[in-house]
Design a protein around this motif. Sequence first.
Motif, PDB file in Angstrom:
ATOM      1  N   LEU A  92      18.359  -3.839  43.356  1.00 17.20           N
ATOM      2  CA  LEU A  92      17.719  -4.197  42.168  1.00 17.20           C
ATOM      3  C   LEU A  92      18.408  -3.616  40.909  1.00 17.20           C
ATOM      4  O   LEU A  92      18.655  -2.486  40.983  1.00 17.20           O
ATOM      5  CB  LEU A  92      16.414  -4.287  42.067  1.00 17.20           C
ATOM      6  N   ALA A  93      18.769  -4.360  40.023  1.00 16.43           N
ATOM      7  CA  ALA A  93      19.042  -3.740  38.594  1.00 16.43           C
ATOM      8  C   ALA A  93      18.188  -4.534  37.565  1.00 16.43           C
ATOM      9  O   ALA A  93      17.978  -5.843  37.667  1.00 16.43           O
ATOM     10  CB  ALA A  93      20.510  -4.110  38.163  1.00 16.43           C
ATOM     11  N   GLU A  94      17.615  -3.921  36.337  1.00 18.54           N
ATOM     12  CA  GLU A  94      17.167  -4.670  35.385  1.00 18.54           C
ATOM     13  C   GLU A  94      17.524  -4.305  34.122  1.00 18.54           C
ATOM     14  O   GLU A  94      18.125  -3.124  33.953  1.00 18.54           O
ATOM     15  CB  GLU A  94      15.476  -3.973  35.383  1.00 18.54           C
ATOM     16  N   PHE A  95      17.787  -5.454  33.721  1.00 21.15           N
ATOM     17  CA  PHE A  95      18.510  -5.489  32.171  1.00 21.15           C
ATOM     18  C   PHE A  95      17.548  -5.703  30.996  1.00 21.15           C
ATOM     19  O   PHE A  95      16.743  -6.258  31.150  1.00 21.15           O
ATOM     20  CB  PHE A  95      19.506  -6.211  32.057  1.00 21.15           C
ATOM     21  N   ALA A  96      17.854  -4.973  29.840  1.00 19.36           N
ATOM     22  CA  ALA A  96      17.045  -5.287  28.821  1.00 19.36           C
ATOM     23  C   ALA A  96      18.196  -5.357  27.549  1.00 19.36           C
ATOM     24  O   ALA A  96      18.864  -4.436  27.127  1.00 19.36           O
ATOM     25  CB  ALA A  96      16.266  -4.033  28.354  1.00 19.36           C
ATOM     26  N   LEU A  97      18.361  -6.705  27.233  1.00 16.70           N
ATOM     27  CA  LEU A  97      19.534  -7.199  26.300  1.00 16.70           C
ATOM     28  C   LEU A  97      19.029  -7.151  24.753  1.00 16.70           C
ATOM     29  O   LEU A  97      17.973  -7.699  24.649  1.00 16.70           O
ATOM     30  CB  LEU A  97      20.217  -8.197  26.721  1.00 16.70           C
ATOM     31  N   ASP A  98      19.612  -6.510  23.668  1.00 17.00           N
ATOM     32  CA  ASP A  98      19.357  -6.551  22.517  1.00 17.00           C
ATOM     33  C   ASP A  98      20.422  -6.734  21.831  1.00 17.00           C
ATOM     34  O   ASP A  98      21.350  -6.163  21.690  1.00 17.00           O
ATOM     35  CB  ASP A  98      18.784  -5.191  22.087  1.00 17.00           C
ATOM     36  N   ILE A  99      20.535  -7.816  20.915  1.00 19.12           N
ATOM     37  CA  ILE A  99      21.669  -8.255  19.988  1.00 19.12           C
ATOM     38  C   ILE A  99      20.993  -8.215  18.364  1.00 19.12           C
ATOM     39  O   ILE A  99      20.013  -8.912  18.334  1.00 19.12           O
ATOM     40  CB  ILE A  99      22.270  -9.556  20.113  1.00 19.12           C
ATOM     41  N   LEU A 100      21.641  -7.587  17.446  1.00 16.69           N
ATOM     42  CA  LEU A 100      21.324  -7.613  16.241  1.00 16.69           C
ATOM     43  C   LEU A 100      20.991  -9.037  15.650  1.00 16.69           C
ATOM     44  O   LEU A 100      22.046 -10.028  15.928  1.00 16.69           O
ATOM     45  CB  LEU A 100      22.270  -6.880  15.350  1.00 16.69           C
ATOM     46  N   PRO A 101      19.931  -9.423  14.882  1.00 15.86           N
ATOM     47  CA  PRO A 101      19.605 -10.897  14.634  1.00 15.86           C
ATOM     48  C   PRO A 101      20.693 -11.474  14.088  1.00 15.86           C
ATOM     49  O   PRO A 101      21.160 -12.606  14.140  1.00 15.86           O
ATOM     50  CB  PRO A 101      18.447 -10.595  13.534  1.00 15.86           C
ATOM     51  N   GLU A 102      21.806 -10.616  13.205  1.00 22.54           N
ATOM     52  CA  GLU A 102      22.674 -11.661  12.399  1.00 22.54           C
ATOM     53  C   GLU A 102      23.784 -11.840  13.297  1.00 22.54           C
ATOM     54  O   GLU A 102      24.903 -12.522  13.023  1.00 22.54           O
ATOM     55  CB  GLU A 102      23.175 -10.720  11.050  1.00 22.54           C
ATOM     56  N   PHE A 103      23.837 -10.944  14.510  1.00 24.83           N
ATOM     57  CA  PHE A 103      24.960 -11.313  15.512  1.00 24.83           C
ATOM     58  C   PHE A 103      24.586 -12.166  16.746  1.00 24.83           C
ATOM     59  O   PHE A 103      25.239 -12.548  17.638  1.00 24.83           O
ATOM     60  CB  PHE A 103      25.605 -10.036  16.033  1.00 24.83           C
ATOM     61  N   GLN A 104      23.225 -12.720  16.581  1.00 23.48           N
ATOM     62  CA  GLN A 104      22.827 -13.524  17.600  1.00 23.48           C
ATOM     63  C   GLN A 104      23.588 -14.908  17.500  1.00 23.48           C
ATOM     64  O   GLN A 104      23.756 -15.605  16.442  1.00 23.48           O
ATOM     65  CB  GLN A 104      21.215 -13.835  17.761  1.00 23.48           C
ATOM     66  N   GLY A 105      23.740 -15.697  18.820  1.00 21.83           N
ATOM     67  CA  GLY A 105      24.347 -17.177  18.782  1.00 21.83           C
ATOM     68  C   GLY A 105      25.867 -16.956  18.603  1.00 21.83           C
ATOM     69  O   GLY A 105      26.393 -18.066  18.281  1.00 21.83           O
ATOM     70  N   ARG A 106      26.349 -15.755  18.813  1.00 26.37           N
ATOM     71  CA  ARG A 106      27.711 -15.521  18.334  1.00 26.37           C
ATOM     72  C   ARG A 106      28.864 -15.111  19.524  1.00 26.37           C
ATOM     73  O   ARG A 106      29.827 -14.635  19.678  1.00 26.37           O
ATOM     74  CB  ARG A 106      28.217 -14.659  17.410  1.00 26.37           C
ATOM     75  N   GLY A 107      28.264 -15.063  20.626  1.00 26.60           N
ATOM     76  CA  GLY A 107      29.031 -14.975  22.015  1.00 26.60           C
ATOM     77  C   GLY A 107      28.576 -13.368  22.457  1.00 26.60           C
ATOM     78  O   GLY A 107      29.220 -13.274  23.559  1.00 26.60           O
ATOM     79  N   VAL A 108      28.274 -12.457  21.596  1.00 27.55           N
ATOM     80  CA  VAL A 108      27.866 -11.197  22.107  1.00 27.55           C
ATOM     81  C   VAL A 108      27.228 -10.939  23.166  1.00 27.55           C
ATOM     82  O   VAL A 108      27.453 -10.201  24.193  1.00 27.55           O
ATOM     83  CB  VAL A 108      27.344 -10.510  20.655  1.00 27.55           C
ATOM     84  N   GLY A 109      25.806 -11.716  23.090  1.00 30.72           N
ATOM     85  CA  GLY A 109      25.099 -11.390  24.526  1.00 30.72           C
ATOM     86  C   GLY A 109      25.717 -11.707  25.594  1.00 30.72           C
ATOM     87  O   GLY A 109      25.455 -11.144  26.824  1.00 30.72           O
ATOM     88  N   ARG A 110      26.521 -12.912  25.590  1.00 35.37           N
ATOM     89  CA  ARG A 110      27.141 -13.490  26.886  1.00 35.37           C
ATOM     90  C   ARG A 110      28.153 -12.323  27.382  1.00 35.37           C
ATOM     91  O   ARG A 110      28.172 -12.286  28.702  1.00 35.37           O
ATOM     92  CB  ARG A 110      27.859 -14.939  26.686  1.00 35.37           C
ATOM     93  N   ARG A 111      28.923 -11.880  26.254  1.00 32.60           N
ATOM     94  CA  ARG A 111      29.841 -10.623  26.895  1.00 32.60           C
ATOM     95  C   ARG A 111      29.308  -9.506  27.378  1.00 32.60           C
ATOM     96  O   ARG A 111      29.483  -9.027  28.570  1.00 32.60           O
ATOM     97  CB  ARG A 111      30.629 -10.332  25.778  1.00 32.60           C
ATOM     98  N   LEU A 112      28.207  -9.198  26.735  1.00 31.52           N
ATOM     99  CA  LEU A 112      27.340  -8.105  27.283  1.00 31.52           C
ATOM    100  C   LEU A 112      26.713  -8.308  28.809  1.00 31.52           C
ATOM    101  O   LEU A 112      26.763  -7.362  29.472  1.00 31.52           O
ATOM    102  CB  LEU A 112      26.348  -7.438  26.166  1.00 31.52           C
ATOM    103  N   LEU A 113      26.273  -9.198  28.796  1.00 34.68           N
ATOM    104  CA  LEU A 113      25.569  -9.642  30.058  1.00 34.68           C
ATOM    105  C   LEU A 113      26.658  -9.695  31.126  1.00 34.68           C
ATOM    106  O   LEU A 113      26.267  -9.366  32.200  1.00 34.68           O
ATOM    107  CB  LEU A 113      24.783 -11.012  29.996  1.00 34.68           C
ATOM    108  N   GLU A 114      27.598 -10.233  30.964  1.00 34.62           N
ATOM    109  CA  GLU A 114      28.781 -10.389  31.995  1.00 34.62           C
ATOM    110  C   GLU A 114      29.229  -9.047  32.343  1.00 34.62           C
ATOM    111  O   GLU A 114      29.274  -8.478  33.583  1.00 34.62           O
ATOM    112  CB  GLU A 114      29.973 -11.197  31.514  1.00 34.62           C
ATOM    113  N   ALA A 115      29.196  -8.120  31.325  1.00 34.73           N
ATOM    114  CA  ALA A 115      29.985  -6.698  31.780  1.00 34.73           C
ATOM    115  C   ALA A 115      28.625  -5.979  32.172  1.00 34.73           C
ATOM    116  O   ALA A 115      29.080  -5.113  33.266  1.00 34.73           O
ATOM    117  CB  ALA A 115      30.028  -5.957  30.430  1.00 34.73           C
ATOM    118  N   ALA A 116      27.360  -6.312  32.123  1.00 31.62           N
ATOM    119  CA  ALA A 116      26.254  -5.381  32.709  1.00 31.62           C
ATOM    120  C   ALA A 116      26.163  -6.149  34.429  1.00 31.62           C
ATOM    121  O   ALA A 116      25.986  -5.210  35.063  1.00 31.62           O
ATOM    122  CB  ALA A 116      24.841  -5.857  32.057  1.00 31.62           C
ATOM    123  N   GLU A 117      26.650  -7.457  34.453  1.00 29.25           N
ATOM    124  CA  GLU A 117      26.510  -7.869  35.805  1.00 29.25           C
ATOM    125  C   GLU A 117      27.435  -7.251  36.661  1.00 29.25           C
ATOM    126  O   GLU A 117      27.375  -7.110  37.831  1.00 29.25           O
ATOM    127  CB  GLU A 117      26.605  -9.529  35.782  1.00 29.25           C
TER     128      GLU A 117
END
Length: 369
Positions: free
Chosen positions: A89-114
């Motif tokens: 198991l791995a547990e992730f907690a993903l946080d993106i600054l409000p002004e950068f949400q919806g701009r692809g940052v979360g997707r890149r971070l999640l892919e890197a974490a996986e």
Amino acid sequence: MANDVRIEQLWIPDSLDGADAADFITAVEVGRRVRMQTWGSDDLAYAPQEKLLEMADPYERQVILVARVDGDIVGTVDIALPLADNLDLAEFALDILPEFQGRGVGRRLLEAAEHFARGEGRHTILIDTNHSRASLGDSGVGQLIPGTGLGFVPMNSREVEFARRSGYTLQHIEQFSACTLPLDSKLVEELETEAQEANAGRYRLHHWTDQCPDQWLEAVVKLENSAGEDGVPGADDTDMVFDGGILREAEDVAIAQGRRTVVTAVEEIATGELVGLTTISVLALRPDVVFQDDTVVLRKHRGNKLGLLIKVANMERLAEQFPGARVLYTWNAPENRYLLKVNQQLGFTTAGVTGLWQKELPDFGPSTS
């Protein structure tokens, strides 16, 4: 936008005093700002020193990846890898600054974490999404129901859309509730009377802080282990088998991280057996915000209002020892009517829900995000 994002592992400093701590402090601030956005307060956010202490947890390895845009940290993903059990198991907690949400940052971070998790031999990934009470109230929005249990998350939530698009499946819902402290003295008196009348003097209470007395150690071990077998509401859903050594280690870890633990247990007088237990955690740097941990009552002793008895008593203990505590938070499964009813009597109100999501990673090949 996503092409301009640089992902790197965060350096964890030895202390917050050195120049090398600046990025760590910035990363913790990202989490605080996201919680302000979600809940309207930073009660659930880490202070930098608290987060630094938690990074040394011997039961799980913790790694933080950060996303930079123009050199600035704009997003983080905390990766927790359990070391004692659940080794897939791995547990992730993903946080993106409000002004950068919806701009692809979360997707890149999640892919890197996986990618990181798979490199560590972890294939089952858990993430959560958080939804305030206000976001649940619009009956016009669609409701996504979990694979098990009750409750829902709003279909139109940005976080829900992101999790689904990333290949995660909603497994379970936890209801997040808050109670203002201290309890009203008249309410305490009424609830104590109600509980005492129900158990007819057949039980007695025991209290301790931080460390279980030696005389009760084996009893607490037995209670924790039998709780899982008994399907007791409030018990941890875990495969871990407790023994005295594990409990003592857990106490030492809490003390090392600056946490205080307020415990009330209940003994059946006729048998001398501990039949229930409840715990509240107090953080080192935020004694005004406290957290309800497990409440366990053995099934055969239900119907005597022991859950109510021990929780009222423990909240009174808390008020005596930590008079600055102003709010108590707790998470419960929505189907756990036993504890939810007790919490309602104590004055807890629903603050929102947390959705627990799961994804299975393949052994090889590119990420399926």
